[in-house]
Design a protein around this motif. Structure first.
Motif, mmCIF file in Angstrom:
data_model
loop_
_atom_site.group_PDB
_atom_site.id
_atom_site.type_symbol
_atom_site.label_atom_id
_atom_site.label_comp_id
_atom_site.label_asym_id
_atom_site.label_seq_id
_atom_site.Cartn_x
_atom_site.Cartn_y
_atom_site.Cartn_z
ATOM 1 N N PRO A 1 0.799 -1.239 0.000
ATOM 2 C CA PRO A 1 0.000 0.000 0.000
ATOM 3 C C PRO A 1 0.833 1.290 0.000
ATOM 4 O O PRO A 1 0.389 2.297 -0.547
ATOM 5 C CB PRO A 1 -0.815 -0.115 1.294
ATOM 6 N N ALA B 1 -7.035 0.340 -0.363
ATOM 7 C CA ALA B 1 -5.788 -0.449 -0.325
ATOM 8 C C ALA B 1 -5.021 -0.441 0.986
ATOM 9 O O ALA B 1 -3.983 -1.072 1.072
ATOM 10 C CB ALA B 1 -4.857 0.031 -1.437
ATOM 11 N N ASN C 1 3.544 1.859 -1.633
ATOM 12 C CA ASN C 1 4.324 2.016 -2.866
ATOM 13 C C ASN C 1 4.040 3.311 -3.607
ATOM 14 O O ASN C 1 4.936 3.858 -4.246
ATOM 15 C CB ASN C 1 4.051 0.843 -3.818
ATOM 16 N N THR C 2 2.781 3.764 -3.551
ATOM 17 C CA THR C 2 2.429 4.962 -4.328
ATOM 18 C C THR C 2 3.285 6.151 -3.887
ATOM 19 O O THR C 2 3.618 7.010 -4.701
ATOM 20 C CB THR C 2 0.933 5.304 -4.168
ATOM 21 N N THR D 1 0.846 -0.097 -6.261
ATOM 22 C CA THR D 1 0.531 -0.890 -5.076
ATOM 23 C C THR D 1 0.598 -2.376 -5.402
ATOM 24 O O THR D 1 1.099 -3.187 -4.621
ATOM 25 C CB THR D 1 -0.895 -0.546 -4.602
#
Lengths: 349, 349
Positions: free
Chosen positions: A75, A203, A77-78, A84
């Motif tokens: 989650p 997410a 990663n963005t 994600t």
């Protein structure tokens, strides 16, 4: 040689066939495979959990084809400019073990998840459903919106995301789709109010309660897509208690789904039984139905078959030397003499 | 982009570094990782069995890297002109889930298996070992022969295979290796007689007894490489009973190894404990030692690290768009507009 389909190849498939045709065809592959449920060697996915995410392998096979998907869920990663969810997978011949297709599955997972949601909702939502709340307007949201618009005739989608930029991105992509009304809402409660279908695609790796009992109206169908690992849920348990709940593959959903909050004997129905007529779907107009979707390996198996057939039809993909091709199959050592040929990776004609 | 290493790329690594250097380096990666045994998230591999073979996924991770291998085992494949074993795998970043390397692992598995055998034999075989019987002269045999020659100083290898063509192929490849004497034998018993080390690399999916008790001589080290699934063994149980037996990862070896024939409390030692000094190896000159090798995910993790570093050093590999690269990580839908660029698959400079 093994066929390789990259992200660009899959984008080409969608551009050339059209997203509506892709989603329609995917539902065809999904239904064909879900109707053969008992022919598959099924197992819950194998997960490697770490502090910020999970990496999973999802294998499945019938008597002739084997597939697996590699997929992560991170989650945060963005914040790093990364997806994600990232995925790829392969299709192999059960009789010989030879991998036939290696394909990107990030775009494809978004399409197959949306197609699965629409396939299930066609059997569980009220036939007169015209509006859908879409909570979470991130990477998967446009695919969900288009699947419900094209395959169920949803005319209005009511949008909410805690990140307004995500909603703006969805509007930019879908505002010119004919016959689709997009309404931006200020909260989950506002988006859900009066909607026939509620789709959640959030997410966070936390036990969230995106949907709470007071939001629920009689006859709603809830398509719970986000939340797919232990400690990650979207629905308040009281929402599950008052609904008829459907899952993909019960052993996996008990671990990962929103039903992880419920006792082990909480009643759920596997969707394949509805599809083949062994179990009932929605019992009446006022019943609340929940599809506690977590994503199952069978759906990737179907999606990989769709990709293989579509790539053949359109002449897309590269041929890569992932596996040795030997005149004498016992002469692996002879492969060490291979030249560094440019024919290593070959584009389709 | 994800780096792709094909069979030709791995052949190039071996040609440019030399097979002896590759095997030596592989042992370095293997020992480094085996010494960190307790840092790994380990699981027995996930197998899909069918009539003629098995397809397996072998995942493993430490705190920073994740790897998995896809591998099949289909003994009848050679009749179809296909390899018995075909493999590929990936290395990914645990923090983000991003796959960094996708690589052929057929050639690589043969090298890492041979390197593992040699690493273990350096600790278990008698230090004065000079001869080895090599039973099974198929795809993996040359790699085993070279690993024991280069890494243990084995000077004579006594060959037997029920298929004389396999032995002829091995001779063709290795007859000019300096300082290595190859002796063709008429039976397993003849090959084993007087050998210091006995390596079995056979492939039938049956409970075979390639090595029987009367062949065993005091002080032998048996490197049992073939046999790696339930119902597939190479050693007579009486051979195991009179030996000190070492395994890679006990939970997996109990299922797949030759020790599947033994009661659950049959004593075995995991090799990593010998390597780090927690457990003894060979107790005396006359003891018979057995390495009941089945192949463990950790060895592929090490091999993938070796491939990644070697490909970087030599500038080998292609860059493939296996995963979307997005300016806005929530804008997956925008990827559908990707052009069918030739930059899809890019060779290293």
């Amino acid at each position: 040689m093994t066929t390789l389909l990259t992200t660009r190849d899959v984008a080409q498939i969608v551009q050339r066939l059209g997203i509506d045709t892709c989603l329609t065809r995917l539902v065809g592959y999904l239904e064909a495979d879900y109707l053969r449920w008992n022919e598959f060697d099924k197992t819950p996915r194998v997960a490697a959990h770490s502090q910020d995410g999970v990496i999973e392998l999802m294998p499945i096979a019938d008597a002739s084809l084997y597939s697996f998907k590699y997929v992560n869920g991170h989650p945060k990663n963005t914040r790093l400019g990364l997806s994600t969810v990232m995925a790829f997978g392969a299709l192999a011949d059960v009789a010989t073990g030879r991998p036939e297709l290696l394909a990107e599955l990030t775009l494809t997972t978004a399409m197959r998840t949306a197609a699965t949601s629409a396939m299930v909702a066609r059997h569980l939502a009220r036939p007169d459903a015209k509006s859908m709340a879409l909570i979470g307007n991130g990477a998967q949201s446009e695919f969900q919106a288009l699947a419900f618009h094209h395959l169920l005739g949803i005319e209005e989608i009511r949008l909410f995301d805690i990140d307004p930029a995500a909603t703006a991105k969805l509007l930019r992509h879908l505002q010119s789709v004919p016959g689709l009304k997009l309404t931006v809402c200020g909260s989950t409660a506002e988006a859900v109010r009066g909607a026939d279908i509620v789709t959640t695609v959030t997410a966070d790796k936390t036990n969230a309660t995106i949907i709470t009992p007071e939001m629920i109206e009689p006859g709603m169908h809830i398509n719970g897509v986000g939340g797919d690992c232990p400690g990650k849920t979207e629905l308040h348990r009281a929402v599950l208690e008052r609904a008829k709940v459907f899952v993909e593959y019960e052993p996996q959903s008990r671990i990962e789904g929103d039903i992880q909050q419920m006792p082990a004997d909480f009643t759920v129905t596997e969707f394949w039984r509805v599809l083949n007529g062994q179990a009932g779907g929605r019992d009446n107009h006022g019943q609340v139905t929940v599809f506690d979707s977590v994503g199952f390996a069978l759906e990737d198996f179907s999606a990989l078959r769709f990709l293989r057939d579509s790539a053949r039809e359109l002449g897309l993909g590269s041929q890569v030397a992932l596996i040795p091709e030997m005149a004498d199959p016992k002469d692996l050592f002879g492969q060490l003499q291979l030249a560094p040929a440019n024919e290593n990776v070959r584009r389709a004609a």
